[in-house]
Scaffold this motif. Structure first.
Motif, PDB file in Angstrom:
ATOM      1  N   SER A  96       0.970  -1.178   0.089  1.00  0.00           N
ATOM      2  CA  SER A  96       0.125  -0.134   0.125  1.00  0.00           C
ATOM      3  C   SER A  96       0.696   1.299  -0.103  1.00  0.00           C
ATOM      4  O   SER A  96       0.335   2.433  -0.316  1.00  0.00           O
ATOM      5  N   ALA A  97       2.148   1.338   0.287  1.00  0.00           N
ATOM      6  CA  ALA A  97       3.023   2.223   0.480  1.00  0.00           C
ATOM      7  C   ALA A  97       3.846   2.408  -0.933  1.00  0.00           C
ATOM      8  O   ALA A  97       4.629   3.228  -1.204  1.00  0.00           O
ATOM      9  N   GLY A  98       3.650   1.612  -1.910  1.00  0.00           N
ATOM     10  CA  GLY A  98       3.993   1.474  -3.158  1.00  0.00           C
ATOM     11  C   GLY A  98       5.339   1.324  -3.319  1.00  0.00           C
ATOM     12  O   GLY A  98       6.373   1.375  -4.342  1.00  0.00           O
ATOM     13  N   VAL A  99       5.731   0.122  -2.408  1.00  0.00           N
ATOM     14  CA  VAL A  99       7.089  -0.448  -2.587  1.00  0.00           C
ATOM     15  C   VAL A  99       6.998  -2.110  -2.673  1.00  0.00           C
ATOM     16  O   VAL A  99       6.117  -2.550  -2.202  1.00  0.00           O
ATOM     17  N   SER A 100       8.092  -2.822  -2.636  1.00  0.00           N
ATOM     18  CA  SER A 100       8.124  -4.318  -2.674  1.00  0.00           C
ATOM     19  C   SER A 100       7.705  -4.825  -1.362  1.00  0.00           C
ATOM     20  O   SER A 100       7.900  -4.075  -0.327  1.00  0.00           O
ATOM     21  N   ASP A 101       6.829  -5.790  -1.311  1.00  0.00           N
ATOM     22  CA  ASP A 101       6.558  -6.450  -0.174  1.00  0.00           C
ATOM     23  C   ASP A 101       7.691  -7.550   0.145  1.00  0.00           C
ATOM     24  O   ASP A 101       7.256  -8.471   1.217  1.00  0.00           O
ATOM     25  N   SER A 102       8.912  -7.329  -0.282  1.00  0.00           N
ATOM     26  CA  SER A 102       9.646  -8.539   0.026  1.00  0.00           C
ATOM     27  C   SER A 102      11.086  -8.126   0.480  1.00  0.00           C
ATOM     28  O   SER A 102      11.910  -8.896   1.025  1.00  0.00           O
ATOM     29  N   VAL A 103      11.212  -6.720   0.660  1.00  0.00           N
ATOM     30  CA  VAL A 103      12.718  -6.395   0.947  1.00  0.00           C
ATOM     31  C   VAL A 103      12.334  -4.958   1.799  1.00  0.00           C
ATOM     32  O   VAL A 103      11.753  -3.761   1.412  1.00  0.00           O
ATOM     33  N   ILE A 104      12.919  -4.757   2.982  1.00  0.00           N
ATOM     34  CA  ILE A 104      13.091  -3.653   3.824  1.00  0.00           C
ATOM     35  C   ILE A 104      14.474  -3.357   3.905  1.00  0.00           C
ATOM     36  O   ILE A 104      15.323  -4.116   4.605  1.00  0.00           O
ATOM     37  N   VAL A 105      14.948  -2.197   3.339  1.00  0.00           N
ATOM     38  CA  VAL A 105      16.354  -1.801   3.479  1.00  0.00           C
ATOM     39  C   VAL A 105      16.621  -1.085   4.860  1.00  0.00           C
ATOM     40  O   VAL A 105      16.136  -0.137   5.351  1.00  0.00           O
ATOM     41  N   GLY A 106      17.914  -1.713   5.519  1.00  0.00           N
ATOM     42  CA  GLY A 106      18.287  -1.280   6.909  1.00  0.00           C
ATOM     43  C   GLY A 106      19.417  -0.261   6.845  1.00  0.00           C
ATOM     44  O   GLY A 106      20.165  -0.119   5.684  1.00  0.00           O
ATOM     45  N   LEU A 107      19.717   0.300   8.056  1.00  0.00           N
ATOM     46  CA  LEU A 107      20.670   1.311   8.128  1.00  0.00           C
ATOM     47  C   LEU A 107      21.978   1.056   7.853  1.00  0.00           C
ATOM     48  O   LEU A 107      22.693   1.659   7.064  1.00  0.00           O
ATOM     49  N   THR A 108      22.389  -0.345   8.044  1.00  0.00           N
ATOM     50  CA  THR A 108      23.904  -0.782   7.805  1.00  0.00           C
ATOM     51  C   THR A 108      23.869  -0.670   6.259  1.00  0.00           C
ATOM     52  O   THR A 108      25.146  -0.442   5.758  1.00  0.00           O
TER      53      THR A 108
END
Length: 135
Positions: A96-108
């Motif tokens: 619903s945010a318009g991004v992939s449902d398979s990857v969340i990019v972290g800070l490192t």
């Protein structure tokens, strides 16, 4: 504060996949859904890691290595990721945010690539790396 998105390509032993991912500066490590990890061929380290979600739930996944993680054109070799099965609620929120449902990019990951989030534009931008001399 606005959402920040990034173009990401994961390269593993079986292939690669490019997505537009959510950048989560509150996440210590990049998270990859198990189905995508299996599709590209993530190499598992045998190490497990737990994290607490924004909703306060504890989830556990397995640390894996992707051969390459390309983020906004910056290539990171042998990048660590946390592989877990994202819930359908999380996947729907990401979609619903318009991004992939398979990857969340972290800070490192964004730090290793020399990138910083720009919430005004919703994108990452390249930054210079500073080295402070110790006298």
């Amino acid at each position: 504060m606005g959402l920040v998105r990034a173009n990401v390509t994961l390269v593993g032993d079986k292939g690669s996949r490019s997505v537009t991912a959510l950048v989560d500066t509150g996440a210590a490590i990049t998270v990859v859904d198990k189905a995508l990890a299996e599709e590209v061929g993530v190499t598992y380290t045998g190490r497990r890691r737990a994290l607490i979600t924004a909703s306060g739930h504890r989830v556990e996944g397995e640390v894996g290595i992707v051969k390459e993680l390309v983020i906004e054109g910056e290539t990171l070799d042998y990048e660590r990721v946390l592989v877990l099965e994202l819930s359908e609620v999380v996947k729907e929120t990401l979609r619903s945010a318009g991004v992939s449902d398979s990857v969340i990019v972290g800070l490192t990951t964004i730090e290793a690539a020399g990138l910083v989030p720009n919430t005004a534009t919703g994108r990452l931008r390249k930054t210079e790396t500073f080295l402070f001399p110790i006298y």
